[in-house]
Design an enzyme around this catalytic site. Structure first.
Site, PDB file in Angstrom:
ATOM      1  N   PRO A   1       0.810  -1.223   0.000  1.00  8.06           N
ATOM      2  CA  PRO A   1       0.000   0.000   0.000  1.00  8.06           C
ATOM      3  C   PRO A   1       0.841   1.270   0.000  1.00  8.06           C
ATOM      4  O   PRO A   1       1.974   1.273   0.482  1.00  8.06           O
ATOM      5  CB  PRO A   1      -0.814  -0.098   1.300  1.00  8.06           C
ATOM      6  CG  PRO A   1      -0.328  -1.257   2.045  1.00  8.06           C
ATOM      7  CD  PRO A   1       0.628  -2.026   1.211  1.00  8.06           C
TER       8      PRO A   1
ATOM      9  N   GLY B   1       1.996   4.423  -4.693  1.00  9.17           N
ATOM     10  CA  GLY B   1       1.733   5.310  -5.826  1.00  9.17           C
ATOM     11  C   GLY B   1       0.937   4.690  -6.963  1.00  9.17           C
ATOM     12  O   GLY B   1       0.959   5.207  -8.084  1.00  9.17           O
TER      13      GLY B   1
ATOM     14  N   GLU C   1      15.834  -1.773  26.146  1.00  9.62           N
ATOM     15  CA  GLU C   1      16.255  -1.035  24.937  1.00  9.62           C
ATOM     16  C   GLU C   1      17.784  -1.046  24.817  1.00  9.62           C
ATOM     17  O   GLU C   1      18.323  -1.156  23.709  1.00  9.62           O
ATOM     18  CB  GLU C   1      15.734   0.412  24.955  1.00  9.62           C
ATOM     19  CG  GLU C   1      14.222   0.547  24.978  1.00  9.62           C
ATOM     20  CD  GLU C   1      13.493  -0.243  23.914  1.00  9.62           C
ATOM     21  OE1 GLU C   1      14.053  -0.469  22.836  1.00  9.62           O
ATOM     22  OE2 GLU C   1      12.359  -0.681  24.180  1.00  9.62           O
TER      23      GLU C   1
HETATM   24  P1  ATP Z   1      -3.127   1.805  -1.843  1.00 10.94           P
HETATM   25  O1  ATP Z   1      -2.593   0.481  -2.310  1.00 10.94           O
HETATM   26  O2  ATP Z   1      -3.183   1.894  -0.342  1.00 10.94           O
HETATM   27  O3  ATP Z   1      -4.392   2.228  -2.512  1.00 10.94           O
HETATM   28  P2  ATP Z   1      -1.509   3.356  -3.626  1.00 10.94           P
HETATM   29  O4  ATP Z   1      -0.382   2.481  -4.025  1.00 10.94           O
HETATM   30  O5  ATP Z   1      -2.636   3.522  -4.576  1.00 10.94           O
HETATM   31  O6  ATP Z   1      -2.040   2.922  -2.198  1.00 10.94           O
HETATM   32  P3  ATP Z   1      -1.352   6.194  -3.771  1.00 10.94           P
HETATM   33  O7  ATP Z   1      -2.735   6.418  -3.248  1.00 10.94           O
HETATM   34  O8  ATP Z   1      -1.146   6.353  -5.213  1.00 10.94           O
HETATM   35  O9  ATP Z   1      -0.873   4.770  -3.273  1.00 10.94           O
HETATM   36  O10 ATP Z   1      -0.317   7.107  -3.003  1.00 10.94           O
HETATM   37  C1  ATP Z   1      -0.660   7.839  -1.846  1.00 10.94           C
HETATM   38  C2  ATP Z   1       0.089   9.140  -1.840  1.00 10.94           C
HETATM   39  O11 ATP Z   1       1.489   8.903  -1.667  1.00 10.94           O
HETATM   40  C3  ATP Z   1      -0.012   9.900  -3.134  1.00 10.94           C
HETATM   41  O12 ATP Z   1      -1.138  10.723  -3.174  1.00 10.94           O
HETATM   42  C4  ATP Z   1       1.263  10.712  -3.135  1.00 10.94           C
HETATM   43  O13 ATP Z   1       1.097  11.876  -2.351  1.00 10.94           O
HETATM   44  C5  ATP Z   1       2.252   9.817  -2.416  1.00 10.94           C
HETATM   45  N1  ATP Z   1       3.104   9.053  -3.358  1.00 10.94           N
HETATM   46  C6  ATP Z   1       3.202   7.711  -3.434  1.00 10.94           C
HETATM   47  N2  ATP Z   1       4.106   7.353  -4.377  1.00 10.94           N
HETATM   48  C7  ATP Z   1       4.565   8.489  -4.913  1.00 10.94           C
HETATM   49  C8  ATP Z   1       5.501   8.794  -5.943  1.00 10.94           C
HETATM   50  N3  ATP Z   1       6.154   7.827  -6.613  1.00 10.94           N
HETATM   51  N4  ATP Z   1       5.732  10.095  -6.239  1.00 10.94           N
HETATM   52  C9  ATP Z   1       5.100  11.079  -5.568  1.00 10.94           C
HETATM   53  N5  ATP Z   1       4.204  10.870  -4.600  1.00 10.94           N
HETATM   54  C10 ATP Z   1       3.944   9.596  -4.256  1.00 10.94           C
END
Ligand code: ATP
Length: 518
Positions: free
Chosen positions: A131, A134, A349
């Site tokens: 999760p 991105g 710790e």
């Molecule tokens: P999930 O599996 O929980 O749905 P996901 O993989 O879809 O998560 P995102 O919702 O795309 O993750 O990412 C959450 C936030 O993290 C994004 O809105 C962004 O702000 C940040 N983020 C994640 N990866 C990147 C990236 N490669 N570049 C810039 N921002 C990122």
């Protein structure tokens, strides 16, 4: 509807039956011209209607009201989706993934070129990985790069109690996507509807999955609609969903490496006023294993800490506080920890820190006995560099570091506490993986699947043996270096937290007494 009609017939029939019973048996006068046969018939019909009504009550139903709202809901929802203002520039790192997606983007932007050649537009792309890495952001960026409509749906939205509602939602979603093509349909948590059908058979779920399969087969060549699915559990998905023509392109999106972490931090700090003390490269090194979402969160938390401290610039201390907040949880302001417990936590710790430093597992950044989240104390550490391979010896050393806390309690207080529960869980998991996944035990170079029941005792014994051997080694190291352990614990009791540099100076002070038992 059917239920209402049956109920409407049942009520007068029940009234008539009651009147017949009353007139025939209680008042002993014959009601109207009803013969005994007529009365029996009325009672049977009443009973039949009652049984039928009960059956309808239990059966999953198509709910017309819910169904008719589906289209409306989908239309309302799509109003705020549409064309996202996100491009590949907003997605930091993930260069190889972006490169892989370039072809799909070209397919959408220049579909005629491919159609002329008889090539088929890819229909489904599956992003899988942990999760917050991105996946949603990338899907939005594909829509942004191609000026396509972005239709977001979460797999759990299709899971309904009523048969047919999920399937109808899928149909409506695809109709909308085709109407507004080019479109990107993004189905997050696709495992909610796409799990293997033989694992969990559920009529409603199966119908929804079938509808998704039908819709994916049903695009004609001029429909520029691409479905992007995202899941954390690729292994659970039904094979029919993964076969060519459906989600046949699988792209793994893992946690970012040090270079990507630096890029992501840059993206999320670009509009924030940073103090010159902030070295993004250094922060990237200290955030091993963090997801993109956690990094974005750190940048935001650092800004909040700066505002809280009435600063105009975000400095490195704000980033450090933010990292600690994300890793260890919220600091408890007025903890009510007994002095005796504090003493035990300090030695626990110190045990982790002592073993970690001697066995050179990770760089220790901070040791603290200030309670945070559910922990009474913690050692903040990170690997010197990103690692993808571990030797057997390194895994054993990791277990020893985890056991360091419990062993220190045993040696100093001749007593053990509940504080080691999480450490033991992690240590057991590593040992289990060594036995079952990495072939690093006396059971040999084999991978043992969970359902190999006949070997269960052997596996358990092997895990126990690894942990016990590591425990004995840890005991030896701590016994031999008890003076250093006591010194670290004393510092902790006095100052509540000590930095990596302070830990180094304690070790330096004792360098001639230091015994490395390995
Ligand atoms: P999930 O599996 O929980 O749905 P996901 O993989 O879809 O998560 P995102 O919702 O795309 O993750 O990412 C959450 C936030 O993290 C994004 O809105 C962004 O702000 C940040 N983020 C994640 N990866 C990147 C990236 N490669 N570049 C810039 N921002 C990122």
């Amino acid at each position: 509807m059917k239920k209402k009609i049956v109920f409407a017939l049942f009520i007068p029939s029940l009234v008539l039956s009651s009147i017949l019973v009353y007139s025939k048996y209680l008042n002993n006068i014959s009601f109207m011209s009803f013969t005994m046969t007529d009365s029996i018939l009325v009672w049977l019909i009443t009973l039949g209607l009652f049984v039928y009504y009960l059956k309808l009550e239990q059966k999953p139903q198509l709910v017309p009201a819910a169904m008719s709202n589906e289209k409306k809901k989908c239309e309302e929802k799509s109003k705020d989706n549409n064309k996202p203002d996100v491009s590949f520039r907003d997605v930091a790192g993930l260069d190889e993934v972006k490169e892989e997606l370039q072809e799909t983007i070209d397919f959408i932007n220049h579909s005629e070129k491919y159609l002329k050649m008889g090539a088929k537009i890819p229909r489904g792309i599956l992003f899988h990985g942990p999760p917050g890495t991105g996946k949603t952001l990338l899907a939005k960026a594909v829509a942004g790069e191609t000026n396509s409509n972005f239709l977001y749906a979460s797999g759990s939205e299709f899971v309904e109690k009523y048969v047919g509602v999920g399937a109808k939602r899928v149909r409506t979603l695809f109709e909308k996507a085709k109407k507004d093509a080019p479109s990107i349909i993004f189905i997050d948590e696709i495992d909610a509807i796409g799990t293997k059908r033989n694992i969990e058979s559920n009529n409603e779920k199966d119908q929804t999955l079938n509808q998704l399969l039908v819709e994916m087969d049903g695009f004609n060549r001029s429909n520029t609609v691409i479905v992007i699915g995202a899941t954390n559990r690729l292994d659970l998905l039904d094979e029919a969903l993964l076969r060519p023509g459906r989600f046949d392109r699988h792209i793994h999106i893992g946690n970012p490496n040090v270079h990507s972490r630096e890029e992501i931090l840059k993206v999320h700090t670009k509009d924030k006023p940073l103090d010159p003390s902030v070295d993004i490269k250094k922060i990237a090194k200290k955030t091993h294993g963090f997801s993109g979402a956690q990094l974005a969160n750190i940048a935001n938390e650092a800004a909040i800490f700066a505002v809280r401290n009435n600063k105009h610039l975000i400095d490195i201390t704000h980033f450090e506080a933010a990292i600690e907040r994300v890793v260890a949880g919220l600091e408890i302001k007025h903890p009510s920890v007994l002095l005796k417990e504090k003493n035990m936590v300090a030695h626990h710790e110190a045990g982790h820190a002592l073993i970690g430093n001697i066995l050179k597992i990770n760089m220790i950044q901070k040791i603290s006995i200030v309670p945070r989240g559910q922990a009474l104390g913690y050692v903040l550490n990170f690997p010197d560099e990103d690692r993808y391979l571990f030797t057997k010896n390194e895994l054993l050393n990791k277990i020893k570091v985890l056991l360091g806390g419990r062993v220190a309690e045993q040696i100093i207080f001749n007593e053990i506490t509940t504080g080691a529960s999480n450490d033991l869980e992690k240590a057991t998991e590593i040992a289990k993986q060594m036995v079952c996944k990495y072939g690093m035990s006396s059971l040999g170079n084999v991978v043992i699947k969970e359902n190999y029941r006949f070997k269960y005792n052997k596996i358990e014994n092997e895990i126990k043996r690894i942990i016990e051997e590591c425990y004995d080694d840890t005991m030896k190291i701590i016994e031999e270096n008890k003076i250093i352990l006591e010194d670290i614990a004393e510092h902790l009791l006095e100052k509540e937290s000590i930095s990596g540099e302070e830990l180094d100076s304690i070790f330096n002070k004792h360098k001639y007494q230091l015994k490395n038992a390995t």
